[in-house]
Design an enzyme around this catalytic site. Structure first.
Site, mmCIF file in Angstrom:
data_model
loop_
_atom_site.group_PDB
_atom_site.id
_atom_site.type_symbol
_atom_site.label_atom_id
_atom_site.label_comp_id
_atom_site.label_asym_id
_atom_site.label_seq_id
_atom_site.Cartn_x
_atom_site.Cartn_y
_atom_site.Cartn_z
ATOM 1 C CG ASP A 254 1.867 -10.133 5.623
ATOM 2 O OD1 ASP A 254 1.866 -10.601 6.780
ATOM 3 O OD2 ASP A 254 1.048 -9.278 5.228
ATOM 4 C CG MET B 271 -1.149 -12.094 11.587
ATOM 5 S SD MET B 271 -0.575 -10.431 12.021
ATOM 6 C CE MET B 271 -1.988 -9.829 12.910
ATOM 7 N N GLY B 272 -0.211 -13.283 7.689
ATOM 8 C CA GLY B 272 0.372 -13.454 6.353
ATOM 9 C C GLY B 272 -0.508 -12.972 5.218
ATOM 10 C CD GLN C 82 1.703 -14.531 13.642
ATOM 11 O OE1 GLN C 82 1.985 -15.196 12.659
ATOM 12 N NE2 GLN C 82 0.449 -14.179 13.912
ATOM 13 N N GLY D 171 0.833 -1.212 0.000
ATOM 14 C CA GLY D 171 0.000 0.000 0.000
ATOM 15 C C GLY D 171 0.861 1.253 0.000
ATOM 16 C CB THR D 172 3.789 2.188 2.121
ATOM 17 O OG1 THR D 172 3.036 1.964 3.317
ATOM 18 C CG2 THR D 172 4.718 3.370 2.325
ATOM 19 C CB THR E 158 5.141 -6.742 4.987
ATOM 20 O OG1 THR E 158 4.122 -7.651 5.435
ATOM 21 C CG2 THR E 158 5.747 -7.291 3.719
ATOM 22 C CD GLU F 170 -3.904 -13.051 8.447
ATOM 23 O OE1 GLU F 170 -4.470 -12.784 9.525
ATOM 24 O OE2 GLU F 170 -3.213 -12.221 7.816
HETATM 25 O O1 F6P Z 1 0.341 -7.133 6.563
HETATM 26 C C1 F6P Z 1 0.741 -7.391 7.873
HETATM 27 C C2 F6P Z 1 -0.405 -7.946 8.676
HETATM 28 O O2 F6P Z 1 0.057 -8.213 9.981
HETATM 29 C C3 F6P Z 1 -1.084 -9.158 8.073
HETATM 30 O O3 F6P Z 1 -0.367 -10.344 8.255
HETATM 31 C C4 F6P Z 1 -2.423 -9.120 8.775
HETATM 32 O O4 F6P Z 1 -3.431 -9.748 8.011
HETATM 33 C C5 F6P Z 1 -2.699 -7.645 8.877
HETATM 34 O O5 F6P Z 1 -1.442 -6.985 8.791
HETATM 35 C C6 F6P Z 1 -3.385 -7.255 10.162
HETATM 36 O O6 F6P Z 1 -3.666 -5.903 10.104
HETATM 37 P P1 F6P Z 1 -4.209 -5.057 11.355
HETATM 38 O O7 F6P Z 1 -3.025 -4.742 12.208
HETATM 39 O O8 F6P Z 1 -4.827 -3.883 10.737
HETATM 40 O O9 F6P Z 1 -5.164 -5.948 12.079
#
Ligand code: F6P
Length: 358
Positions: free
Chosen positions: A137, A179-180, A283, A114-115, A135, A231
């Site tokens: 991810d 996450m991911g 994480q 996004g950035t 990230t 996820e």
């Molecule tokens: O992109 C990084 C991340 O941690 C993802 O793994 C996760 O789905 C999302 O951000 C969670 O975002 P938020 O902090 O807005 O809940």
């Protein structure tokens, strides 16, 4: 006398371990190598709209290498081209005016896809930007690794180590959800590092029956089962498990809950008790691993070199062991998923890890 360069730095999107290490390295390299003036912009692109900035120098970045989070703060909803604070209006002109008032020669934007997309649009408007990929991810195009990923993998591995001892004591099936987003890198590497028996990724839709069959097979030998599920994983033919929708966010879907959903469907098919742990933001928090501290420092140093060479519109990248750069326009808004023929997937299958796709 020539005026010293004036460089802005911001951290955008979700945070991750290693952001401070990048801020430190960019600042130290620019100050030491060319006497630049450095300004931190607070809370990502929001700081350009709310005019919240602070000077960064050698003293300000001292002692932050191992600190989690970001000293500048961040924001994962602020896109000045579609600003939530003005009903979605384009406020990029306001941000450009402030950057001009500050006399910024360039902006170092540390963030995810996004950035990078926003950075790309500012470059087109004439604000020279250099991107640094972050990230947990690990899903950004153009770079083999993002910093933060190794730290997240370490958390998953430790969690699986801990879950495995209690799983063995009770003879349970333990599910850990990582996450991911739409990429399975964290679950794959974390699952392998933590010795998971089943790893479920977004890239390989799974069948509940295949997971149950692996659990039953292990039960028949008196073994517990460790399942590591991303996820973004989903049952073949079904949709994603969405925890919430954040309407004014550039990426409105918040994933989460697929581990719990799997537990409910798996329980009637196996003898053992099934329990789920959602690892969540654990994480993303805490101190970066040594690998991430080094990678973040290399990235920050490389960003400073790109600024000095006026190689704007580029994002720092790791390709093999080379710290290089790629045009932001080539990578912005694109995700790098786990290829289904990835060597680590073959290794997983080869050592008997179930991927739920049989
Ligand atoms: O992109 C990084 C991340 O941690 C993802 O793994 C996760 O789905 C999302 O951000 C969670 O975002 P938020 O902090 O807005 O809940």
């Amino acid at each position: 006398m020539m005026r010293a360069m004036h460089i802005g730095i911001l951290t955008g999107g979700g945070d991750c371990p290693g952001l401070n290490a990048v801020i430190r390295a960019v600042t130290l390299a620019l100050v030491n190598e060319c006497g630049a003036r450095v300004t931190g912009i607070e809370r990502g692109f929001l700081g350009l709209l709310t005019r919240r900035v602070r000077p960064l120098g050698i003293a300000e970045v001292a002692g932050i290498l191992a600190e989690g989070g970001t000293i500048l703060g961040t924001h994962n909803k602020c896109d000045p081209f579609h600003y939530f604070g003005a009903g979605g209006a384009d406020c990029s002109g306001q941000a450009m005016d402030f950057a001009r008032e500050l006399g910024l020669d360039a902006l170092v934007a540390i963030g995810g896809d996004g950035t990078m997309s926003i950075a790309d649009r500012f470059t087109a408007l004439g604000l020279p930007v250099v991107g640094v990929p972050k990230t947990i991810d690990n899903d950004l195009m153009g770079t083999d690794r993002t910093f933060g990923f190794d730290s997240a993998v370490a958390v998953v591995a430790e969690a699986l180590d801990r879950l495995s001892t209690t799983a063995r004591s009770h003879g349970r099936v333990m599910i850990a959800e990582t996450m991911g987003r739409y990429a399975g890198w964290i679950a794959l590497e974390g699952g392998m590092a933590g010795g998971a028996d089943v790893i479920l990724l977004p890239e390989l839709p799974f069948s509940v029956e295949a997971v149950a069959a692996r659990c039953r097979e292990r039960e028949s030998r008196g073994e517990p089962t460790l399942v590591c599920i991303a996820e973004g994983a989903r049952v073949r033919g079904e949709g994603l498990t969405v925890q919430a929708t954040v309407a004014d966010s550039p990426d409105p879907l918040r994933l989460g809950g697929v581990g719990q959903a799997l537990q409910h469907r798996l329980q009637p098919l196996v003898e053992s008790e099934v329990r789920t742990t959602l690892l969540g933001h654990v994480q993303r928090g805490g101190s970066p691993t040594p690998y991430d501290r080094v990678l973040a420092t290399r990235f920050g140093y490389q960003a400073a070199q790109l600024v000095r060479r006026r190689q704007f519109g580029h994002m720092v990248a790791l390709q093999g062991d080379d710290c290089t750069s790629v045009p932001i326009a080539q990578v912005a808004g694109r995700n790098r998923l786990v290829p289904v023929d990835h060597a680590l997937l073959s290794a997983a299958r080869g050592i008997g890890v179930a991927l739920g796709d049989d």
